[in-house]
Design a protein around this motif. Sequence first.
Motif, PDB file in Angstrom:
ATOM      1  N   MET A   1     -11.289  -5.881  -9.229  1.00 37.73           N
ATOM      2  CA  MET A   1     -10.126  -6.672  -8.821  1.00 37.73           C
ATOM      3  C   MET A   1     -10.042  -7.935  -9.670  1.00 37.73           C
ATOM      4  O   MET A   1     -10.934  -8.768  -9.603  1.00 37.73           O
ATOM      5  CB  MET A   1     -10.288  -7.049  -7.346  1.00 37.73           C
ATOM      6  CG  MET A   1      -9.072  -7.724  -6.783  1.00 37.73           C
ATOM      7  SD  MET A   1      -9.261  -8.061  -5.015  1.00 37.73           S
ATOM      8  CE  MET A   1     -10.724  -9.044  -4.960  1.00 37.73           C
TER       9      MET A   1
ATOM     10  N   THR B   1     -13.002   0.236  -1.732  1.00 33.64           N
ATOM     11  CA  THR B   1     -12.303   1.353  -2.380  1.00 33.64           C
ATOM     12  C   THR B   1     -11.780   2.389  -1.380  1.00 33.64           C
ATOM     13  O   THR B   1     -11.221   3.395  -1.784  1.00 33.64           O
ATOM     14  CB  THR B   1     -13.229   2.097  -3.356  1.00 33.64           C
ATOM     15  OG1 THR B   1     -14.423   2.425  -2.663  1.00 33.64           O
ATOM     16  CG2 THR B   1     -13.538   1.258  -4.574  1.00 33.64           C
TER      17      THR B   1
ATOM     18  N   TYR C   1      -1.673   4.338  -1.228  1.00 37.56           N
ATOM     19  CA  TYR C   1      -3.055   4.196  -1.675  1.00 37.56           C
ATOM     20  C   TYR C   1      -3.221   4.421  -3.175  1.00 37.56           C
ATOM     21  O   TYR C   1      -4.329   4.633  -3.660  1.00 37.56           O
ATOM     22  CB  TYR C   1      -3.967   5.150  -0.901  1.00 37.56           C
ATOM     23  CG  TYR C   1      -4.084   4.768   0.554  1.00 37.56           C
ATOM     24  CD1 TYR C   1      -4.674   3.558   0.921  1.00 37.56           C
ATOM     25  CD2 TYR C   1      -3.590   5.603   1.547  1.00 37.56           C
ATOM     26  CE1 TYR C   1      -4.770   3.194   2.255  1.00 37.56           C
ATOM     27  CE2 TYR C   1      -3.685   5.249   2.887  1.00 37.56           C
ATOM     28  CZ  TYR C   1      -4.273   4.044   3.230  1.00 37.56           C
ATOM     29  OH  TYR C   1      -4.368   3.672   4.541  1.00 37.56           O
TER      30      TYR C   1
ATOM     31  N   LYS D   1      -3.184   2.603  -5.735  1.00 28.65           N
ATOM     32  CA  LYS D   1      -4.069   1.693  -6.462  1.00 28.65           C
ATOM     33  C   LYS D   1      -5.536   1.911  -6.105  1.00 28.65           C
ATOM     34  O   LYS D   1      -6.400   1.989  -6.976  1.00 28.65           O
ATOM     35  CB  LYS D   1      -3.673   0.231  -6.171  1.00 28.65           C
ATOM     36  CG  LYS D   1      -3.036  -0.422  -7.387  1.00 28.65           C
ATOM     37  CD  LYS D   1      -2.637  -1.840  -7.093  1.00 28.65           C
ATOM     38  CE  LYS D   1      -3.724  -2.826  -7.508  1.00 28.65           C
ATOM     39  NZ  LYS D   1      -3.297  -4.214  -7.275  1.00 28.65           N
TER      40      LYS D   1
ATOM     41  N   ALA E   1      -6.769   5.105  -7.665  1.00 25.19           N
ATOM     42  CA  ALA E   1      -7.115   4.978  -9.085  1.00 25.19           C
ATOM     43  C   ALA E   1      -8.508   4.347  -9.236  1.00 25.19           C
ATOM     44  O   ALA E   1      -9.323   4.786 -10.042  1.00 25.19           O
ATOM     45  CB  ALA E   1      -6.071   4.139  -9.800  1.00 25.19           C
ATOM     46  N   GLU E   2      -8.744   3.340  -8.415  1.00 29.05           N
ATOM     47  CA  GLU E   2     -10.040   2.655  -8.427  1.00 29.05           C
ATOM     48  C   GLU E   2     -11.170   3.629  -8.061  1.00 29.05           C
ATOM     49  O   GLU E   2     -12.213   3.694  -8.708  1.00 29.05           O
ATOM     50  CB  GLU E   2      -9.984   1.517  -7.405  1.00 29.05           C
ATOM     51  CG  GLU E   2     -11.201   0.649  -7.366  1.00 29.05           C
ATOM     52  CD  GLU E   2     -11.161  -0.427  -8.445  1.00 29.05           C
ATOM     53  OE1 GLU E   2     -12.047  -1.263  -8.430  1.00 29.05           O
ATOM     54  OE2 GLU E   2     -10.252  -0.395  -9.303  1.00 29.05           O
TER      55      GLU E   2
ATOM     56  N   THR F   1      -2.837   9.565 -14.124  1.00 35.90           N
ATOM     57  CA  THR F   1      -1.449   9.400 -13.721  1.00 35.90           C
ATOM     58  C   THR F   1      -0.809  10.773 -13.574  1.00 35.90           C
ATOM     59  O   THR F   1      -1.070  11.690 -14.344  1.00 35.90           O
ATOM     60  CB  THR F   1      -0.678   8.593 -14.778  1.00 35.90           C
ATOM     61  OG1 THR F   1      -0.974   9.160 -16.040  1.00 35.90           O
ATOM     62  CG2 THR F   1      -1.091   7.144 -14.744  1.00 35.90           C
TER      63      THR F   1
END
Length: 703
Positions: free
Chosen positions: A1, A190, A681, A683, A686-687, A700
């Motif tokens: 972050m 996460t 969710y 983001k 992806a984390e 993606t």
Amino acid sequence: MPASNGIEHWSEQDLRYLKGVGPRVEEKLHKLGLNNQRDLLFHLPLRYEDRTFVTPIGSLQPGRRCQIEAEVLHAGVHFRRVGRSRRLLAAKLADNTGVVAIRFFYFNANQQKLFEKGNWLRCFGEVRAAQGELEMIHPEVELIDPDNPSPLPQTLTPIYPTTEGLHQLSIKRILQQVIDKLKTDGIAETLPQAWLDENKFPDISSAMLRLHSPQSKSDSDLIASNQHPAQYRFIVEELAAHRLALLQRRRQIRSRRRPAIEPDQDLLEELTQSLPFELTGAQQRVLADLMQDFAAGKPMIRLVQGDVGSGKTVVAALACLPVIRSGYQAALMAPTEILAEQHYQNFLQWLEPLGICVVNLMGADKGKKRAQKTAMIASGEAQVVIGTHALFQASVEFNRLGFIIFDEQHRFGVDQRLALQRKTRDGEMAHQLIMTATPIPRTLAMSIYADLDYSQIDELPPGRKPVTTSIVSEQQRSSLIQRVAQSCAEGGQVYWVCTLIDESEALQCEAAELTYESLCQQLPQLSVGLVHGRMKSAQKEAAIAAFKQGETHILVATTVIEVGVDVPNASIMIIENPERLGLAQIHQLRGRVGRGMRESYCILLVKNSLGELARTRLEIIRSTQDGFAIAEKDLEIRGAGEVLGTRQTGDMSFRIADLMRDQKWFPQVEILAKMMQQPEYAKVRAELLRNWIGERQDYTEVG
Ligand code: ADP
Ligand code: MG
């Protein structure tokens, strides 16, 4: 972050800002897939060791990893006539309960210095019974003051996965620095908070802290039995990450254009006619599945599971025919060079008479030879190309690749599987066939191979000889060696597999070298070969080839020979320390024998002090040869609570999850994955994928 002032979070920082990380160490860490400080946090312990107490020498038990504190009675360096290393450091250590021998086959001056008469040492390592005495080979050694010894750890000692040239202690020192930062600063969550609350799972920072440095006795106990909520959290998290990555991938692949493959009954028939055997019903069924996939409008992604020896190779060869006839190339990737060579020989024998050009691309192909082969691949002249996974990664251009076969796929992690689509013609996604012998119960396969269709070769070719399996204890080693000698005298051949589950492959190779040396010494009339992971591939190939041609009688090996090797004349398989392997892996190894005319035997050579659970597991192997029955029984037993540090190795590359052990979490994994597929969710997702799968893949979505 990222912090609001634009400075990235500490966990994003490069490894080289840590103490003890120079360019050389950084490279080693990269090799472990660790690229920044956060990756280090996710580098969870492989297992834990209990070093909270010292065992009196009089109470040592062979086969256990123990800690002793003892005085050096005498020590010396000896010169040996056999073996690759000629020097041996041997010492006798004593406390007031007994004496133990210490041996080092490889050592440096600092290690040697520790062994001065009268020194007190704390040693940790495996205890073995050897020629009537107890010994420790290559223990970890620390000099202590007997009147005032340094304090013992109060909690479990984590053992981290590492790589050659990076010492366990070094990686720990590096990790400690990020663990300290984690303590004060924490890292970003996460997983969805709602889901964590509902399942009463700890937040990411405290869970991580618990696993890297277990604090209390109760922490230690829970971790030791794999029942700590922090473990549960990461197990579910890792499995969910894999599932999400696979589902995403499946969607991507299915939406791509496929190579158009026309069915070709004539060639198929020509090859099946020419085979020296009839296809089994199961082989025919699976072949039909593959033909249907070619006929469908989407790229094939199919997993074919078939027990050891069920005949997957010939099915793969048959499936190549319509591909070639339609003007495309086929590629076969094997996990080892040994296997690639063997497949090449088979494919040549089957396909060359049909006028098909088969090319093998090996590590040893350099310069002109390699250029010639890659030119054939690029021009399309090579219709079937066989090599290892690594070779296809390196700039090989295909003219028109339409079909990729991955043999023994369970050796490739998900992230590797995801990174394989490069060699296709623009816009077209090659058909993919993945073959494995790992017997995975169907539900499990569906869940973990969420991106794949699934077929099974559930029948062995007729006329296979059953392999008689017996459990033999260490005490009978010399009579076992006599039996080996006799079988070889009668023209037979023997595999002798040395295993050691450890963070370093090096130790396993060493164990094989030691056995090799002692067999050479004890059986001078026989020719003994050696193959292990640290040898050059040309050496490995030569050792296997010599064994295949009957030039060597005994092949001492590490589990590198686990998959695929086919030497029908070999009829005895000896597996040392089988209790350390997963049952599936033992089953794989055993599948190397029972392929020819001779009565075949698998001998599980165990330590004298085998635990109840270990006995029960080996008894399963002894009593059945059905891979699926073995997988399911293994699961039943291991579900009952697992011993400290056993992990199914050789499975897919999970860091903390174990597919067999953790099945009870699958429903949660599905719920979590489904939840995280929702746009809100994106983001966090992806984390999550970045943490567990890596950054090699662009996650993606494609439209
Ligand atoms: P795996 O499924 O373990 O990869 P292989 O493909 O190596 O097994 O096959 C094992 C052996 O069985 C090979 O020697 C192969 O030629 C032989 N084989 C394959 N199919 C049949 C069959 N239908 N009948 C008899 N032998 C077969
Ligand atoms: Mg095979």
